[in-house]
Design a protein around this motif. Sequence first.
Motif, PDB file in Angstrom:
ATOM      1  N   ASP A 162       5.055  18.002  14.955  1.00 59.96           N
ATOM      2  CA  ASP A 162       6.284  17.211  15.051  1.00 59.96           C
ATOM      3  C   ASP A 162       6.099  15.836  14.438  1.00 59.96           C
ATOM      4  O   ASP A 162       6.993  15.318  13.767  1.00 59.96           O
ATOM      5  N   VAL A 163       4.942  15.225  14.671  1.00 64.72           N
ATOM      6  CA  VAL A 163       4.672  13.901  14.089  1.00 64.72           C
ATOM      7  C   VAL A 163       4.675  13.990  12.569  1.00 64.72           C
ATOM      8  O   VAL A 163       5.298  13.167  11.885  1.00 64.72           O
ATOM      9  N   LEU A 164       4.023  15.004  12.027  1.00 66.25           N
ATOM     10  CA  LEU A 164       3.951  15.143  10.570  1.00 66.25           C
ATOM     11  C   LEU A 164       5.303  15.492   9.965  1.00 66.25           C
ATOM     12  O   LEU A 164       5.645  15.012   8.885  1.00 66.25           O
ATOM     13  N   ALA A 165       6.086  16.304  10.648  1.00 62.00           N
ATOM     14  CA  ALA A 165       7.370  16.754  10.102  1.00 62.00           C
ATOM     15  C   ALA A 165       8.482  15.732  10.285  1.00 62.00           C
ATOM     16  O   ALA A 165       9.365  15.618   9.433  1.00 62.00           O
ATOM     17  N   GLU A 166       8.473  14.987  11.380  1.00 60.45           N
ATOM     18  CA  GLU A 166       9.601  14.120  11.691  1.00 60.45           C
ATOM     19  C   GLU A 166       9.293  12.645  11.586  1.00 60.45           C
ATOM     20  O   GLU A 166       9.986  11.908  10.898  1.00 60.45           O
ATOM     21  N   GLU A 167       8.263  12.176  12.261  1.00 60.06           N
ATOM     22  CA  GLU A 167       8.012  10.752  12.354  1.00 60.06           C
ATOM     23  C   GLU A 167       7.319  10.177  11.129  1.00 60.06           C
ATOM     24  O   GLU A 167       7.542   9.048  10.749  1.00 60.06           O
ATOM     25  N   THR A 205       0.847  -1.190   0.000  1.00 56.44           N
ATOM     26  CA  THR A 205       0.000   0.000   0.000  1.00 56.44           C
ATOM     27  C   THR A 205       0.883   1.241   0.000  1.00 56.44           C
ATOM     28  O   THR A 205       2.079   1.158   0.274  1.00 56.44           O
ATOM     29  N   ARG A 206       0.287   2.361  -0.333  1.00 55.32           N
ATOM     30  CA  ARG A 206       1.008   3.622  -0.219  1.00 55.32           C
ATOM     31  C   ARG A 206       1.128   3.996   1.243  1.00 55.32           C
ATOM     32  O   ARG A 206       0.285   3.619   2.062  1.00 55.32           O
ATOM     33  N   LYS A 207       2.152   4.735   1.570  1.00 55.97           N
ATOM     34  CA  LYS A 207       2.311   5.206   2.944  1.00 55.97           C
ATOM     35  C   LYS A 207       1.134   6.105   3.282  1.00 55.97           C
ATOM     36  O   LYS A 207       0.751   6.973   2.507  1.00 55.97           O
ATOM     37  N   SER A 208       0.578   5.858   4.441  1.00 58.16           N
ATOM     38  CA  SER A 208      -0.591   6.624   4.845  1.00 58.16           C
ATOM     39  C   SER A 208      -0.539   6.887   6.341  1.00 58.16           C
ATOM     40  O   SER A 208       0.200   6.236   7.070  1.00 58.16           O
ATOM     41  N   LEU A 209      -1.329   7.813   6.762  1.00 59.46           N
ATOM     42  CA  LEU A 209      -1.450   8.126   8.178  1.00 59.46           C
ATOM     43  C   LEU A 209      -2.933   8.226   8.491  1.00 59.46           C
ATOM     44  O   LEU A 209      -3.577   9.222   8.178  1.00 59.46           O
ATOM     45  N   ILE A 259      -2.702   7.316  14.324  1.00 64.95           N
ATOM     46  CA  ILE A 259      -2.596   8.183  15.494  1.00 64.95           C
ATOM     47  C   ILE A 259      -3.983   8.625  15.932  1.00 64.95           C
ATOM     48  O   ILE A 259      -4.930   8.593  15.147  1.00 64.95           O
ATOM     49  N   VAL A 260      -4.071   9.009  17.179  1.00 65.32           N
ATOM     50  CA  VAL A 260      -5.258   9.673  17.686  1.00 65.32           C
ATOM     51  C   VAL A 260      -4.844  11.115  17.924  1.00 65.32           C
ATOM     52  O   VAL A 260      -3.858  11.384  18.609  1.00 65.32           O
ATOM     53  N   ILE A 261      -5.574  12.030  17.318  1.00 63.28           N
ATOM     54  CA  ILE A 261      -5.284  13.454  17.472  1.00 63.28           C
ATOM     55  C   ILE A 261      -6.184  14.005  18.565  1.00 63.28           C
ATOM     56  O   ILE A 261      -7.394  13.806  18.545  1.00 63.28           O
ATOM     57  N   ASP A 262      -5.569  14.677  19.495  1.00 61.15           N
ATOM     58  CA  ASP A 262      -6.297  15.267  20.619  1.00 61.15           C
ATOM     59  C   ASP A 262      -6.299  16.783  20.432  1.00 61.15           C
ATOM     60  O   ASP A 262      -5.244  17.413  20.463  1.00 61.15           O
ATOM     61  N   SER A 295     -14.729   3.205  23.625  1.00 65.00           N
ATOM     62  CA  SER A 295     -14.999   3.577  22.234  1.00 65.00           C
ATOM     63  C   SER A 295     -13.755   4.143  21.560  1.00 65.00           C
ATOM     64  O   SER A 295     -13.494   3.857  20.392  1.00 65.00           O
ATOM     65  N   VAL A 296     -12.963   4.920  22.293  1.00 66.09           N
ATOM     66  CA  VAL A 296     -11.720   5.473  21.735  1.00 66.09           C
ATOM     67  C   VAL A 296     -10.722   4.347  21.491  1.00 66.09           C
ATOM     68  O   VAL A 296     -10.073   4.288  20.446  1.00 66.09           O
ATOM     69  N   ARG A 297     -10.617   3.429  22.449  1.00 62.24           N
ATOM     70  CA  ARG A 297      -9.688   2.298  22.281  1.00 62.24           C
ATOM     71  C   ARG A 297     -10.092   1.429  21.091  1.00 62.24           C
ATOM     72  O   ARG A 297      -9.254   0.972  20.324  1.00 62.24           O
ATOM     73  N   ARG A 298     -11.386   1.215  20.912  1.00 65.95           N
ATOM     74  CA  ARG A 298     -11.873   0.415  19.786  1.00 65.95           C
ATOM     75  C   ARG A 298     -11.544   1.099  18.460  1.00 65.95           C
ATOM     76  O   ARG A 298     -11.058   0.466  17.520  1.00 65.95           O
ATOM     77  N   GLN A 299     -11.792   2.385  18.367  1.00 66.02           N
ATOM     78  CA  GLN A 299     -11.481   3.121  17.140  1.00 66.02           C
ATOM     79  C   GLN A 299      -9.978   3.106  16.862  1.00 66.02           C
ATOM     80  O   GLN A 299      -9.547   2.933  15.721  1.00 66.02           O
ATOM     81  N   ALA A 300      -9.177   3.270  17.908  1.00 69.18           N
ATOM     82  CA  ALA A 300      -7.723   3.248  17.750  1.00 69.18           C
ATOM     83  C   ALA A 300      -7.251   1.874  17.282  1.00 69.18           C
ATOM     84  O   ALA A 300      -6.355   1.766  16.445  1.00 69.18           O
ATOM     85  N   ARG A 301      -7.848   0.812  17.799  1.00 71.58           N
ATOM     86  CA  ARG A 301      -7.473  -0.551  17.407  1.00 71.58           C
ATOM     87  C   ARG A 301      -7.754  -0.766  15.916  1.00 71.58           C
ATOM     88  O   ARG A 301      -6.975  -1.399  15.210  1.00 71.58           O
ATOM     89  N   GLN A 302      -8.849  -0.202  15.427  1.00 73.67           N
ATOM     90  CA  GLN A 302      -9.187  -0.360  14.013  1.00 73.67           C
ATOM     91  C   GLN A 302      -8.156   0.320  13.114  1.00 73.67           C
ATOM     92  O   GLN A 302      -7.734  -0.256  12.113  1.00 73.67           O
ATOM     93  N   ILE A 303      -7.741   1.514  13.457  1.00 73.03           N
ATOM     94  CA  ILE A 303      -6.771   2.196  12.590  1.00 73.03           C
ATOM     95  C   ILE A 303      -5.352   1.684  12.814  1.00 73.03           C
ATOM     96  O   ILE A 303      -4.534   1.742  11.903  1.00 73.03           O
ATOM     97  N   ALA A 304      -5.056   1.152  13.989  1.00 68.56           N
ATOM     98  CA  ALA A 304      -3.714   0.615  14.246  1.00 68.56           C
ATOM     99  C   ALA A 304      -3.483  -0.671  13.475  1.00 68.56           C
ATOM    100  O   ALA A 304      -2.339  -1.041  13.216  1.00 68.56           O
TER     101      ALA A 304
END
Length: 85
Positions: A79-84, A12-16, A47-50, A31-40
Motif C-alpha cells: 500500500d505504501v509503494l502503490a499509494e503513498e 534530489t530525485r524522489k527516493s524512498l 520507512i522502516v520495513i518490518d 539502535s532502530v530509532r537511531r537508524q530511523a532518525r538517519q533515514i528520516a
Amino acid sequence: MQWLSDDKGITTRKSLLFQSKKENYTFGQSSVRRQARQIAGVPGRGIVIDYRPDGFMAVDALAVSRADRQGLRPTPLGDVLAEEF
C-alpha cells in the motif's frame, strides 16, 4: 522521474530510503530509532520495513525515530509503494 527540493534549496530525485527489521513490533530499541532518525533526515521519505510472518509492514521512519507510539501505524508495504510513495 520526480524531483524534490528541501527548504535549503537542495534538489534530489524522489527516493524512498528504508531500514528493514524482522518482527520488530515495538520499534523501541535505541539502535532502530537511531537508524530511523538517519533515514528520516534525508529529503524524500523514509520507512522502516518490518518483515512479519504474515507479510511486510511499513512504518514511517520519523515516527520510529521519535518513539511516537501513536504515530506508529504499520501499513502493508504494498500500500505504501502503490499509494503513498
